[in-house]
Scaffold this active site. Structure first.
Site, PDB file in Angstrom:
ATOM      1  N   HIS A 162       0.854  -1.197   0.000  1.00 51.73           N
ATOM      2  CA  HIS A 162       0.000   0.000   0.000  1.00 51.73           C
ATOM      3  C   HIS A 162       0.890   1.247   0.000  1.00 51.73           C
ATOM      4  CE1 HIS A 162      -2.717   3.111   1.484  1.00 51.73           C
ATOM      5  NE2 HIS A 162      -3.619   2.415   0.821  1.00 51.73           N
ATOM      6  N   GLU A 190      -3.328   2.261  -7.728  1.00 55.55           N
ATOM      7  CA  GLU A 190      -3.644   3.363  -6.812  1.00 55.55           C
ATOM      8  C   GLU A 190      -2.625   4.470  -6.976  1.00 55.55           C
ATOM      9  OE1 GLU A 190      -6.228   2.140  -3.177  1.00 55.55           O
ATOM     10  OE2 GLU A 190      -4.135   2.099  -2.641  1.00 55.55           O
TER      11      GLU A 190
HETATM   12  P1  PGA Z   1      -8.920   6.385  -0.150  1.00 56.84           P
HETATM   13  O1  PGA Z   1      -7.864   5.249   0.192  1.00 56.84           O
HETATM   14  O2  PGA Z   1     -10.105   5.733  -0.767  1.00 56.84           O
HETATM   15  O3  PGA Z   1      -9.256   6.990   1.208  1.00 56.84           O
HETATM   16  O4  PGA Z   1      -8.246   7.340  -1.052  1.00 56.84           O
HETATM   17  C1  PGA Z   1      -7.616   4.215  -0.720  1.00 56.84           C
HETATM   18  C2  PGA Z   1      -6.423   3.463  -0.210  1.00 56.84           C
HETATM   19  O5  PGA Z   1      -5.539   4.114   0.375  1.00 56.84           O
HETATM   20  O6  PGA Z   1      -6.327   2.242  -0.383  1.00 56.84           O
END
Ligand code: PGA
Length: 255
Positions: free
Chosen positions: A100, A169
């Site tokens: 992450h 992400e």
């Molecule tokens: P968020 O987080 O939806 O609050 O942006 C996603 C993540 O960090 O996996």
């Protein structure tokens, strides 16, 4: 179209077990209200302190069929100072988030450590949700993604890579980033297609499941989920707001 996957990454929320129970009960009530056919699966990734309790709740009523248990991290070694794979699997954890961005960037988790944690997840027969994403969308972002992917998957067989789910992400879109803004579906698709090409070239894999994550909420979820190349969403902040989270599931159920 395959079932959409919605991952709740609770990070260090909710603040109490009672609130965690509330989110799960609210989700269960929603599932109960649906007709039989569910076009989605859910994975809850609570903080470790709630894992055992969440595991018990997920074995009850409607959650049992639709919802799975995930973890936010895993130790590199099976006999370790940290929370290890064997401990997690005993609690029924089937999924684990690997690499992450907050671990990579805030805790300084290197690609090598991410790679070792990925191997630990595979060794313990869990499904790794591997987070990949650039810090800034500049001219070098594709090169950045390629390096990150190759180092993250280093030493894995094609079969092992094929067992991973990739969560794209972009770091700049995560809600905890002070200047965050959600990505657009078209630029997320550009990155996903680039990552798919790399996995195809290197491992001959074309059917990786891709999630999008980064400030997903009930307002923008549909724009990502309706794309056939996006198999689901990894939701942080919005997943601990029970109304918001159920709205996202409801959107997935209608795609
Ligand atoms: P968020 O987080 O939806 O609050 O942006 C996603 C993540 O960090 O996996």
């Amino acid at each position: 179209m395959s079932k959409k996957l919605i991952i709740a990454n609770w990070k260090n929320y909710p603040e109490s077990l009672a609130q965690a129970q509330e989110i799960l009960e609210f989700t269960n009530d929603y599932l109960e209200s649906l007709s039989e056919k569910k076009e989605f699966s859910l994975v809850f990734c609570p903080p470790f302190v709630f894992t055992e309790e969440v595991s018990k709740i997920l074995k009850t009523s409607h959650l049992e069929h639709e919802a799975f248990l995930g973890a936010q991290d895993i130790a590199i070694e099976d006999k370790a100072l940290e929370v290890s794979g064997p401990m997690l699997t005993k609690l029924g954890v089937g999924y684990v988030i690997i690499g992450h961005s907050e671990r990579r960037w805030k805790l300084g988790e290197s690609d090598k450590v991410v790679n070792q944690k990925l191997k630990s997840a595979l060794r313990n027969t869990m499904v790794p949700i591997v987070c990949i994403g650039e810090k800034t969308r500049d001219a070098g972002f594709k090169q950045f993604l390629e390096n990150q992917i190759l180092k993250t998957f280093e030493g894995l067989t094609a079969d092992e890579v094929g067992r991973c789910i990739v969560a794209y992400e972009p770091v700049w879109a995560i809600s905890t980033n002070p200047n965050s803004r959600p990505d657009t579906p078209s630029s997320a698709l550009e990155s996903i297609s680039y990552i798919r090409d790399i996995l195809n070239t290197k491992y001959n894999i074309l059917d990786t499941q891709f999630l999008y994550g980064g400030s997903v909420n009930s307002k923008n979820a549909e724009s990502f989920l309706k794309e056939k190349e996006i198999d689901g969403v990894l939701v942080g902040g919005a997943s601990v707001n029970k109304e918001e989270f159920v709205k996202i599931i409801d959107i997935a159920s209608k795609i």
